[in-house]
Design a protein around this motif. Structure first.
Motif, mmCIF file in Angstrom:
data_model
loop_
_atom_site.group_PDB
_atom_site.id
_atom_site.type_symbol
_atom_site.label_atom_id
_atom_site.label_comp_id
_atom_site.label_asym_id
_atom_site.label_seq_id
_atom_site.Cartn_x
_atom_site.Cartn_y
_atom_site.Cartn_z
ATOM 1 N N LEU A 282 -8.363 0.648 -6.858
ATOM 2 C CA LEU A 282 -9.179 0.481 -8.057
ATOM 3 C C LEU A 282 -10.661 0.355 -7.708
ATOM 4 C CD1 LEU A 282 -6.454 0.173 -9.493
ATOM 5 C CD2 LEU A 282 -7.445 -1.695 -10.814
ATOM 6 N N LYS A 283 -10.965 -0.317 -6.622
ATOM 7 C CA LYS A 283 -12.366 -0.459 -6.208
ATOM 8 C C LYS A 283 -12.963 0.907 -5.855
ATOM 9 C CE LYS A 283 -15.417 -2.830 -2.937
ATOM 10 N NZ LYS A 283 -16.141 -1.602 -2.557
ATOM 11 N N VAL A 284 -12.197 1.717 -5.129
ATOM 12 C CA VAL A 284 -12.683 3.044 -4.768
ATOM 13 C C VAL A 284 -12.932 3.875 -6.026
ATOM 14 C CG1 VAL A 284 -12.008 5.242 -3.721
ATOM 15 C CG2 VAL A 284 -11.679 3.107 -2.472
ATOM 16 N N LEU A 285 -12.019 3.826 -6.980
ATOM 17 C CA LEU A 285 -12.181 4.594 -8.205
ATOM 18 C C LEU A 285 -13.455 4.190 -8.942
ATOM 19 C CD1 LEU A 285 -8.506 4.547 -9.537
ATOM 20 C CD2 LEU A 285 -9.667 6.457 -8.426
ATOM 21 N N LYS A 286 -13.701 2.897 -9.007
ATOM 22 C CA LYS A 286 -14.906 2.435 -9.697
ATOM 23 C C LYS A 286 -16.161 2.811 -8.912
ATOM 24 C CE LYS A 286 -13.003 -1.312 -12.448
ATOM 25 N NZ LYS A 286 -13.117 -2.734 -12.837
ATOM 26 N N ASP A 287 -16.096 2.685 -7.591
ATOM 27 C CA ASP A 287 -17.243 3.068 -6.768
ATOM 28 C C ASP A 287 -17.581 4.545 -6.947
ATOM 29 O OD1 ASP A 287 -17.430 0.503 -5.818
ATOM 30 O OD2 ASP A 287 -16.470 0.920 -3.893
ATOM 31 N N ARG A 288 -16.563 5.374 -7.144
ATOM 32 C CA ARG A 288 -16.774 6.806 -7.332
ATOM 33 C C ARG A 288 -17.058 7.167 -8.793
ATOM 34 N NH1 ARG A 288 -18.498 8.674 -3.145
ATOM 35 N NH2 ARG A 288 -18.339 10.686 -4.214
ATOM 36 N N GLY A 289 -17.021 6.172 -9.693
ATOM 37 C CA GLY A 289 -17.262 6.432 -11.107
ATOM 38 C C GLY A 289 -16.164 7.221 -11.775
ATOM 39 N N ALA A 290 -14.936 7.098 -11.272
ATOM 40 C CA ALA A 290 -13.794 7.869 -11.780
ATOM 41 C C ALA A 290 -13.144 7.129 -12.947
ATOM 42 C CB ALA A 290 -12.777 8.104 -10.673
ATOM 43 N N GLN A 291 -13.417 7.580 -14.159
ATOM 44 C CA GLN A 291 -12.872 6.938 -15.350
ATOM 45 C C GLN A 291 -11.648 7.669 -15.907
ATOM 46 O OE1 GLN A 291 -16.872 6.733 -17.471
ATOM 47 N NE2 GLN A 291 -16.093 4.674 -17.864
ATOM 48 N N ARG A 292 -11.505 8.942 -15.572
ATOM 49 C CA ARG A 292 -10.358 9.753 -16.004
ATOM 50 C C ARG A 292 -9.511 10.018 -14.767
ATOM 51 N NH1 ARG A 292 -10.594 12.923 -20.404
ATOM 52 N NH2 ARG A 292 -9.909 14.733 -19.195
ATOM 53 N N VAL A 293 -8.339 9.377 -14.687
ATOM 54 C CA VAL A 293 -7.595 9.367 -13.425
ATOM 55 C C VAL A 293 -6.132 9.732 -13.642
ATOM 56 C CG1 VAL A 293 -9.140 7.642 -12.440
ATOM 57 C CG2 VAL A 293 -7.055 6.899 -13.596
ATOM 58 N N VAL A 294 -5.535 10.255 -12.566
ATOM 59 C CA VAL A 294 -4.109 10.589 -12.541
ATOM 60 C C VAL A 294 -3.463 9.782 -11.423
ATOM 61 C CG1 VAL A 294 -2.381 12.391 -12.169
ATOM 62 C CG2 VAL A 294 -4.525 12.933 -13.361
ATOM 63 N N ASP A 295 -2.429 9.011 -11.768
ATOM 64 C CA ASP A 295 -1.613 8.322 -10.763
ATOM 65 C C ASP A 295 -0.405 9.214 -10.490
ATOM 66 O OD1 ASP A 295 -0.270 6.619 -9.104
ATOM 67 O OD2 ASP A 295 0.221 5.130 -10.642
ATOM 68 N N MET A 296 -0.476 9.988 -9.420
ATOM 69 C CA MET A 296 0.561 10.961 -9.096
ATOM 70 C C MET A 296 1.665 10.271 -8.297
ATOM 71 S SD MET A 296 0.000 14.735 -7.399
ATOM 72 C CE MET A 296 -0.858 15.358 -8.844
ATOM 73 N N GLY A 297 2.905 10.365 -8.788
ATOM 74 C CA GLY A 297 3.996 9.614 -8.180
ATOM 75 C C GLY A 297 3.915 8.165 -8.589
ATOM 76 N N CYS A 298 3.787 7.933 -9.899
ATOM 77 C CA CYS A 298 3.472 6.590 -10.420
ATOM 78 C C CYS A 298 4.624 5.609 -10.326
ATOM 79 C CB CYS A 298 2.998 6.695 -11.864
ATOM 80 S SG CYS A 298 4.254 7.318 -13.022
ATOM 81 N N GLY A 299 5.855 6.092 -10.115
ATOM 82 C CA GLY A 299 6.990 5.178 -10.036
ATOM 83 C C GLY A 299 7.171 4.405 -11.328
ATOM 84 N N SER A 300 7.443 3.120 -11.212
ATOM 85 C CA SER A 300 7.714 2.288 -12.395
ATOM 86 C C SER A 300 6.454 1.779 -13.072
ATOM 87 C CB SER A 300 8.601 1.099 -12.006
ATOM 88 O OG SER A 300 7.952 0.299 -11.026
ATOM 89 N N GLY A 301 5.272 2.168 -12.569
ATOM 90 C CA GLY A 301 4.048 1.894 -13.312
ATOM 91 C C GLY A 301 3.241 0.698 -12.861
ATOM 92 N N ALA A 302 3.444 0.225 -11.636
ATOM 93 C CA ALA A 302 2.707 -0.965 -11.180
ATOM 94 C C ALA A 302 1.199 -0.728 -11.177
ATOM 95 C CB ALA A 302 3.185 -1.374 -9.789
ATOM 96 N N LEU A 303 0.757 0.405 -10.616
ATOM 97 C CA LEU A 303 -0.677 0.701 -10.617
ATOM 98 C C LEU A 303 -1.153 1.078 -12.012
ATOM 99 C CD1 LEU A 303 -3.301 1.073 -9.012
ATOM 100 C CD2 LEU A 303 -2.632 3.465 -8.642
ATOM 101 N N LEU A 304 -0.338 1.792 -12.771
ATOM 102 C CA LEU A 304 -0.716 2.165 -14.127
ATOM 103 C C LEU A 304 -1.032 0.938 -14.976
ATOM 104 C CD1 LEU A 304 1.847 4.998 -14.981
ATOM 105 C CD2 LEU A 304 -0.595 5.258 -14.516
ATOM 106 N N ARG A 305 -0.280 -0.121 -14.765
ATOM 107 C CA ARG A 305 -0.515 -1.317 -15.568
ATOM 108 C C ARG A 305 -1.882 -1.921 -15.264
ATOM 109 N NH1 ARG A 305 4.283 -5.432 -17.146
ATOM 110 N NH2 ARG A 305 3.229 -6.391 -18.895
#
Length: 472
Positions: A282-305
């Motif tokens: 999440l820190k990397v995504l924010k540092d890169r300014g990535a607001q539109r993201v895809v969690d590929m291989g999301c499993g049961s949704g731990a990161l999605l939550r």
């Protein structure tokens, strides 16, 4: 101290709102009183029709007796004074009353209405006064309740209505609206009210960790703020916090969900690796300014939550090759209970990382968190073609186990992989060789970070590559 619970019968529904009394097991036609160690609790129904029924829990506290009783002197010291906020604000005193008065309802079992007890119901919970003891009080309520699917109405209470220039007090009124099983809603209140107040009126010991595990079952395990909840619920007693986290970790099935032994980094030793991994991503995504993201291989949704709970991320897509995993992710995210706007913000797609899917084009970032090691090595070129060439997001974040660290996992045999479904696990050199080659072929720049406590000579348990396109 007052808490009200309202059950509405949706139009066209067979739900009779008056059945709330059956679930609570409290007679609807009289006021019932219960003597508790903290005071007297009263249960009554100020409104009762088939369309809407409201149950009220009123807790009367004698602050003088509370101060004089050694049994109920908490660690915070606030009860050392005869004038305090305990009779008025929701706190651990309220949680005790809920646990005693509604104990049967919290089991999720109803003899007279068994189907209703296991059904998610349209509930409104109103608490006139909650404590927000720090400057992040408004944000804290959202962080605690929004990931659980509640719509939140929080209104700060003025320090003095005659002097608005003095600003707001540390108190707010709170209304929660959502669709949830009654027993789960009660258990959430039982845990989160003391967390909001950040204080307890009784001594906390090892028994509290078992109580937290019991009342948090089914909703706390994957909460993005689980560490904060655990810390505040256990009144910041680090040995108890570590014990609670060890109990969470013990439920894992693979070596990668266990905490490695021999950590050289005490600052992160008490934070589970899976949490550090998610936080790093999440820190990397924010540092890169990535607001539109895809969690590929999301499993049961731990990161999605975690993504869902953070308003920084405006468009979220989770993909998985397993339909069952997507069903679990939908349950984790409570998607069927979200508003239309919330459902538009997050989408689950049946898709594979090794097939080109044009629905994933145009995103700021694609995340492959602990995914590539589940693929046969021969399938990695197909993944590169799909993700780096076809989808071509501005950033790609990849995490994978560091095989050099495996000796630090107790019980993991020499040469064994951390999970039965892993096809390979790379050393740092192997991972960086692959990443540099992929970056070069697809016009990305790549950098690397360690995740987790590093050990001398073998690095950290998880390695992360951040691919990004340089700005023109």
């Amino acid at each position: 101290m007052l808490v009200t619970i309202t059950l509405d019968s949706p139009v066209g529904s067979e739900i009779n709102a008056m059945d709330l009394s059956h679930l609570l097991r409290k007679h609807p036609e009289k006021v019932q009183s219960f003597d508790l160690p903290v005071g007297t609790a009263h249960v009554f129904y100020p409104h009762r029709t088939e369309d809407r029924t409201t149950a009220a829990l009123l807790l009367q506290i004698d602050p003088i007796n509370l101060v004089r009783s050694k049994r109920f002197r908490g660690d915070s010291g606030i009860l050392d004074y005869y004038v305090n906020d305990r009779p008025y604000t929701a706190s651990s005193l309220t949680a005790v009353a809920i646990g005693k008065v509604f104990r049967s309802a919290m089991t999720g079992v109803s003899v007279s209405r068994p189907e209703l007890a296991s059904t998610a119901l349209p509930l409104t919970i109103s608490i006139p006064v909650i404590s927000t003891r720090d400057a992040r009080g408004i944000d804290l309520v959202r962080r605690l309740f929004a990931p659980l699917g509640w719509n939140i109405e929080q209104d700060p209470i003025a320090l003095d209505s005659d002097f608005p220039q003095w600003g707001d007090s540390q108190y707010s009124s709170l209304v929660l609206r959502g669709t949830e099983r009654l027993d789960v809603a009660l258990r959430q209140l039982y845990v989160l009210l003391p967390v909001l107040d950040d204080s307890k009126h009784y001594w906390v010991n090892d028994d509290e960790t078992q109580k937290l595990a019991r009342q948090g079952q089914g909703w706390l395990e994957e909460h993005p703020e689980r560490e904060l909840i655990t810390r505040r619920y256990l009144v910041h007693q680090q040995p108890l916090v570590a014990l609670a986290e060890a109990q969470y970790s013990a439920s894992g099935q693979s070596a990668d969900t266990q905490e490695p032994a021999g950590s050289d980094d005490n600052a992160t030793a008490d934070v589970p690796l899976r949490v550090q991994r998610a936080q790093s991503v999440l820190k990397v995504l924010k540092d890169r300014g990535a607001q539109r993201v895809v969690d590929m291989g999301c499993g049961s949704g731990a990161l999605l939550r975690r993504l869902q709970a953070d308003p920084f991320f405006t468009r979220i897509v989770g993909t998985d090759v397993s339909a069952r995993s997507l069903e679990l992710a939908a349950n984790t995210l409570h998607l069927d209970e979200r508003s239309d706007a919330q459902q538009e913000r997050i989408t689950l797609l049946h898709s594979s990382a090794v097939y080109q899917d044009e629905r994933l084009n145009g995103f700021d970032a694609i995340i492959l968190m602990e995914v590539i090691e589940h693929l046969d090595l021969s399938r990695l070129p197909a993944l590169e073609a799909a993700v780096f060439a076809a989808n071509a997001p501005r950033s790609v974040v990849v995490t994978t186990p560091n095989a050099e660290y495996n000796d630090h996992y107790p019980g993991l045999e020499q040469g064994a992989l951390r999970h039965d479904d892993h096809r390979f696990e790379w050393t740092r050199d192997q991972f960086q060789t692959w990443a540099h080659k992929a970056a070069l072929e697809h016009s990305y720049v790549v950098s690397f970070e360690d995740i987790g406590p590093a050990a001398t000579s073998v690095g950290a348990p998880t390695q992360m590559a951040i691919f990004y396109k340089e700005q023109a």
